[in-house]
Design an enzyme around this catalytic site. Structure first.
Site, mmCIF file in Angstrom:
data_model
loop_
_atom_site.group_PDB
_atom_site.id
_atom_site.type_symbol
_atom_site.label_atom_id
_atom_site.label_comp_id
_atom_site.label_asym_id
_atom_site.label_seq_id
_atom_site.Cartn_x
_atom_site.Cartn_y
_atom_site.Cartn_z
ATOM 1 N N ASP A 12 0.826 -1.212 0.000
ATOM 2 C CA ASP A 12 0.000 0.000 0.000
ATOM 3 C C ASP A 12 0.862 1.265 0.000
ATOM 4 O OD1 ASP A 12 -2.259 1.536 0.031
ATOM 5 O OD2 ASP A 12 -2.658 1.295 2.170
ATOM 6 N N ARG A 16 0.307 7.665 -2.724
ATOM 7 C CA ARG A 16 0.854 8.729 -1.858
ATOM 8 C C ARG A 16 2.337 8.954 -2.126
ATOM 9 N NH1 ARG A 16 -1.396 6.108 3.374
ATOM 10 N NH2 ARG A 16 -1.879 4.511 1.835
ATOM 11 N N SER A 57 -7.203 -5.649 -5.935
ATOM 12 C CA SER A 57 -8.322 -6.181 -5.153
ATOM 13 C C SER A 57 -9.616 -6.088 -5.943
ATOM 14 C CB SER A 57 -8.453 -5.417 -3.832
ATOM 15 O OG SER A 57 -9.160 -4.217 -4.043
ATOM 16 N N SER A 58 -10.597 -6.903 -5.545
ATOM 17 C CA SER A 58 -11.899 -6.852 -6.244
ATOM 18 C C SER A 58 -12.503 -5.459 -6.129
ATOM 19 C CB SER A 58 -12.898 -7.854 -5.675
ATOM 20 O OG SER A 58 -12.335 -8.771 -4.819
ATOM 21 N N GLU A 59 -12.075 -4.702 -5.128
ATOM 22 C CA GLU A 59 -12.615 -3.349 -4.928
ATOM 23 C C GLU A 59 -11.864 -2.308 -5.776
ATOM 24 O OE1 GLU A 59 -11.985 -5.498 -2.232
ATOM 25 O OE2 GLU A 59 -14.112 -6.007 -2.274
ATOM 26 N N ASN A 60 -10.696 -2.675 -6.313
ATOM 27 C CA ASN A 60 -9.918 -1.704 -7.098
ATOM 28 C C ASN A 60 -10.592 -1.330 -8.432
ATOM 29 O OD1 ASN A 60 -6.626 -2.931 -6.068
ATOM 30 N ND2 ASN A 60 -7.838 -1.242 -5.249
ATOM 31 N N ARG A 63 -11.714 2.297 -9.029
ATOM 32 C CA ARG A 63 -10.786 3.415 -9.315
ATOM 33 C C ARG A 63 -11.033 3.932 -10.728
ATOM 34 N NH1 ARG A 63 -5.169 2.594 -6.115
ATOM 35 N NH2 ARG A 63 -6.141 1.883 -4.199
ATOM 36 N N LEU A 187 -6.865 -4.782 7.311
ATOM 37 C CA LEU A 187 -6.538 -5.865 6.376
ATOM 38 C C LEU A 187 -7.228 -5.723 5.020
ATOM 39 C CD1 LEU A 187 -6.421 -8.978 8.734
ATOM 40 C CD2 LEU A 187 -4.512 -7.796 7.643
HETATM 41 C C1 FPP Z 1 -1.885 0.331 -3.259
HETATM 42 O O1 FPP Z 1 -1.437 1.630 -3.423
HETATM 43 C C2 FPP Z 1 -1.448 -0.516 -4.323
HETATM 44 C C3 FPP Z 1 -2.255 -1.064 -5.262
HETATM 45 C C4 FPP Z 1 -3.700 -0.825 -5.346
HETATM 46 C C5 FPP Z 1 -1.719 -1.927 -6.273
HETATM 47 C C6 FPP Z 1 -0.475 -2.674 -5.934
HETATM 48 C C7 FPP Z 1 0.261 -2.791 -7.166
HETATM 49 C C8 FPP Z 1 1.609 -2.792 -7.315
HETATM 50 C C9 FPP Z 1 2.593 -2.815 -6.220
HETATM 51 C C10 FPP Z 1 2.171 -2.729 -8.648
HETATM 52 C C11 FPP Z 1 1.530 -3.676 -9.554
HETATM 53 C C12 FPP Z 1 2.076 -5.030 -9.405
HETATM 54 C C13 FPP Z 1 1.579 -5.995 -10.175
HETATM 55 C C14 FPP Z 1 2.219 -7.345 -10.187
HETATM 56 C C15 FPP Z 1 0.409 -5.713 -10.987
HETATM 57 P P1 FPP Z 1 -2.511 2.781 -3.540
HETATM 58 O O2 FPP Z 1 -2.658 3.092 -4.981
HETATM 59 O O3 FPP Z 1 -3.763 2.382 -2.849
HETATM 60 O O4 FPP Z 1 -1.771 3.926 -2.797
HETATM 61 P P2 FPP Z 1 -2.451 5.094 -1.953
HETATM 62 O O5 FPP Z 1 -3.220 4.429 -0.849
HETATM 63 O O6 FPP Z 1 -1.270 5.853 -1.451
HETATM 64 O O7 FPP Z 1 -3.295 5.867 -2.905
#
Ligand code: FPP
Length: 239
Positions: A12, A16, A57-60, A63, A187
């Site tokens: 995560d 940011r 995630s299924s919630e992503n 975005r 989590l």
């Molecule tokens: C959370 O950061 C991260 C994700 C939603 C995606 C995780 C993805 C990677 C580490 C790269 C992709 C890797 C693969 C193998 C596809 P956020 O965007 O929620 O950050 P924030 O909370 O600071 O906005």
């Protein structure tokens, strides 16, 4: 306590990290992929046999469309660029999450990664993609209900052990340690069933800044803890 066999990570803070540098969010995700590469190598060096990462995630899906497209593109790039190296290093790649709703090209790539590396034994990399714990449990419950309806299964067969074997993680050990970066302390639907007895470590750094030292630090924290799985500590048993 010894080295955890299975470490699961909520990667995560990409957004940011990017914002703090005046960069677009996708730059944070790109840097996140680099941090993931380093984390896989570091996990191997530390003797961790299972590494599970929450990549989408299924919630992503909620975005902006452009960010979803970026994340799909990064997964494709990661598999295309890194699969050979992972395979040479003896890493077995597995994927958990709902594949049915993914684009066919992504599904094919995930299947290719799994089948190419199926015989590898040095380490397991589990990519949670289009994964949500509640969705995983609901999909398993649906399959079980269908088997009961067909008369192939009795409701008495549905024990915790049986349900465990119907999940996407069937055959995998539960995570010993779950790490989340970025300072958030929750989590977020990541392995809720499997992490019932996991130790949790929350690190303040954003995922792109995660290094092998952070992993080693989390493992040190884990080894200092006492896991009782609902029982008693050995020193208290005779009391
Ligand atoms: C959370 O950061 C991260 C994700 C939603 C995606 C995780 C993805 C990677 C580490 C790269 C992709 C890797 C693969 C193998 C596809 P956020 O965007 O929620 O950050 P924030 O909370 O600071 O906005």
């Amino acid at each position: 306590m010894t080295t955890p066999a299975h470490v699961a990570i909520i990667m995560d803070g990409n957004g940011r990290w990017a914002k703090a540098r005046g960069l677009p969010r996708v730059a944070g995700h790109r840097a996140g992929v680099e941090a993931l590469r380093n984390a896989v190598r570091a996990a191997g060096d530390l003797g961790i046999s299972w590494l599970t990462v929450y990549a989408f995630s299924s919630e992503n899906w909620s975005r902006p469309k452009s960010e979803v497209t970026d994340l799909m593109g990064l997964l494709k790039l990661f598999i295309r660029r890194d699969l050979a190296e992972l395979h040479n290093a003896g890493v077995r790649v597995r994927v958990i999450g709902d594949r049915v709703t993914l684009q066919p090209d992504i599904r094919n790539l995930l299947e290719e990664a799994e089948s190419l590396t199926a015989g590898n034994t040095s380490m397991n990399l589990v990519i949670a993609f289009n994964y949500g714990g509640r969705d995983e449990i609901a999909r398993a419950a649906r399959r079980i209900a269908e088997a009961v309806e067909r008369g192939e299964l009795s409701s008495n067969d549905v024990t915790a052990e049986f349900l465990d074997e119907q999940l996407d993680t069937a055959g995998m050990p539960d995570p010993d340690l779950v790490i989340r970066t970025s300072g958030e302390i929750r989590l977020s639907n990541f392995l809720p069933w499997q992490s019932a007895y996991s130790e949790l470590v929350f690190l303040p750094c954003f995922w792109p800044d995660f290094t092998r030292e952070h992993l080693a630090e989390a493992v040190r924290e884990y080894t200092g803890r006492e896991r009782r799985f609902g029982g008693l500590a050995e020193r208290d048993i005779a009391l």
